[in-house]
Design a protein around this motif. Structure first.
Motif, PDB file in Angstrom:
ATOM      1  N   ALA A  40       0.823  -1.215   0.000  1.00  0.00           N
ATOM      2  CA  ALA A  40       0.000   0.000   0.000  1.00  0.00           C
ATOM      3  C   ALA A  40       0.852   1.258   0.000  1.00  0.00           C
ATOM      4  CB  ALA A  40      -0.934  -0.006   1.206  1.00  0.00           C
ATOM      5  N   GLN A  41       2.056   1.164   0.577  1.00  0.00           N
ATOM      6  CA  GLN A  41       2.945   2.322   0.653  1.00  0.00           C
ATOM      7  C   GLN A  41       4.024   2.302  -0.435  1.00  0.00           C
ATOM      8  OE1 GLN A  41       4.450   2.776   4.706  1.00  0.00           O
ATOM      9  NE2 GLN A  41       2.508   2.072   5.547  1.00  0.00           N
ATOM     10  N   HIS A  42       3.942   1.328  -1.336  1.00  0.00           N
ATOM     11  CA  HIS A  42       4.912   1.182  -2.433  1.00  0.00           C
ATOM     12  C   HIS A  42       6.345   1.033  -1.908  1.00  0.00           C
ATOM     13  CE1 HIS A  42       1.586   2.207  -5.059  1.00  0.00           C
ATOM     14  NE2 HIS A  42       1.389   3.326  -4.366  1.00  0.00           N
ATOM     15  N   VAL A  43       6.471   0.290  -0.816  1.00  0.00           N
ATOM     16  CA  VAL A  43       7.789   0.006  -0.253  1.00  0.00           C
ATOM     17  C   VAL A  43       8.394  -1.188  -0.992  1.00  0.00           C
ATOM     18  CG1 VAL A  43       9.044  -0.755   1.802  1.00  0.00           C
ATOM     19  CG2 VAL A  43       7.170   0.890   2.030  1.00  0.00           C
ATOM     20  N   PRO A  44       9.602  -1.069  -1.529  1.00  0.00           N
ATOM     21  CA  PRO A  44      10.233  -2.206  -2.211  1.00  0.00           C
ATOM     22  C   PRO A  44      10.423  -3.390  -1.257  1.00  0.00           C
ATOM     23  CG  PRO A  44      11.436  -0.167  -2.645  1.00  0.00           C
ATOM     24  CD  PRO A  44      10.449   0.138  -1.559  1.00  0.00           C
ATOM     25  N   VAL A  45      10.090  -4.585  -1.737  1.00  0.00           N
ATOM     26  CA  VAL A  45      10.212  -5.802  -0.932  1.00  0.00           C
ATOM     27  C   VAL A  45      11.157  -6.767  -1.637  1.00  0.00           C
ATOM     28  CG1 VAL A  45       9.019  -7.802   0.041  1.00  0.00           C
ATOM     29  CG2 VAL A  45       7.892  -5.551   0.012  1.00  0.00           C
TER      30      VAL A  45
END
Length: 243
Positions: A40-45
């Motif tokens: 949802a926060q567009h954090v790279p995983v």
């Protein structure tokens, strides 16, 4: 900065401070929640193996997740006082270098609803990794002022109208003798050595926690909890009594 472990990473995500996430093969409801928040926060995983997580967490109990986290917002002593809702209640750490203790104190500061923590830039535990995990995520919510000189910070607190009360085993007064409903700062010294001389001399008062058994002192994080919750108790009673 870096955070590891389910709860610290969740708290950092909720505070929108995570910039990158590394996740192992473990799958459960809490990892799913972390991945959902990250998406949802567009954090790279990045999916990595257990050894990579072990290295990133420097051997800490990462529970299958490690996050790169933005450094906490910088605060000043004056901004901690100004942000208080009512009489300020602040914790000052003088040379607390153990990250488990620093994290546990942050957790209690948050739980007690205190207005922030002051720490010195040098001779202090780093606030990532182990400290972040020990804080159970409180590092994401507690206001922290990192100062060059704790003795000078105490002078700044006094100038702002905050009483500075240091904990010392040889003090004449007990911590329960203090009126903690007043603007107050609890000053805690290093494990083993206690408050440094200049810091001790700057405090308005010195108080002790009475020891009834064979041991001479409490762990600094336990001492912080004892005194903070005496302050909370007094403030609740004052509110209930309409004062």
């Amino acid at each position: 900065m870096m955070a590891f472990g389910i709860h610290p990473v969740l708290q950092a995500l909720r505070a929108r401070r995570v910039t990158r996430l590394r996740v192992g093969a473990r799958a459960d409801r809490r990892i799913d929640e972390i991945l959902s928040l990250a998406a949802a926060q567009h954090v790279p995983v990045e999916r990595v193996d257990a050894s990579a997580l072990d290295r990133a967490a420097r051997g800490g109990a990462h529970q299958g997740v490690v996050a790169d986290v933005e450094s906490p917002r910088e605060h000043t002593v004056e901004s901690l006082v100004a942000a208080a809702d009512g009489a300020p209640l602040i914790v000052v750490l003088d040379g607390v270098e153990d990250p488990h203790n620093a994290g546990a104190i942050l957790r209690t500061v948050d739980a007690a609803g205190a207005d922030g923590l002051v720490r010195q830039a040098r001779r202090a535990a780093a606030l990532d990794g182990i400290a972040a995990k020990a804080s159970a995520g409180a590092i994401a919510s507690v206001r922290i002022a990192t100062v060059v000189n704790v003795a000078r910070a105490i002078d700044d607190l006094k100038a702002a109208g905050v009483w500075t009360i240091g904990l010392a085993g040889d003090a004449a007064e007990a911590y329960t003798d203090v009126d903690w409903t007043q603007p107050s700062a609890i000053v805690l010294g290093a494990e083993g050595t206690g408050l440094r001389r200049l810091v001790r001399e700057r405090c308005d008062r010195l108080v002790r926690i009475p020891m009834r058994g064979a041991v001479e002192s409490l762990n600094v994080s336990v001492a912080a909890g004892v005194v903070l919750y005496e302050a909370v108790r007094q403030r609740i009673n004052a509110t209930d009594n309409g004062s």
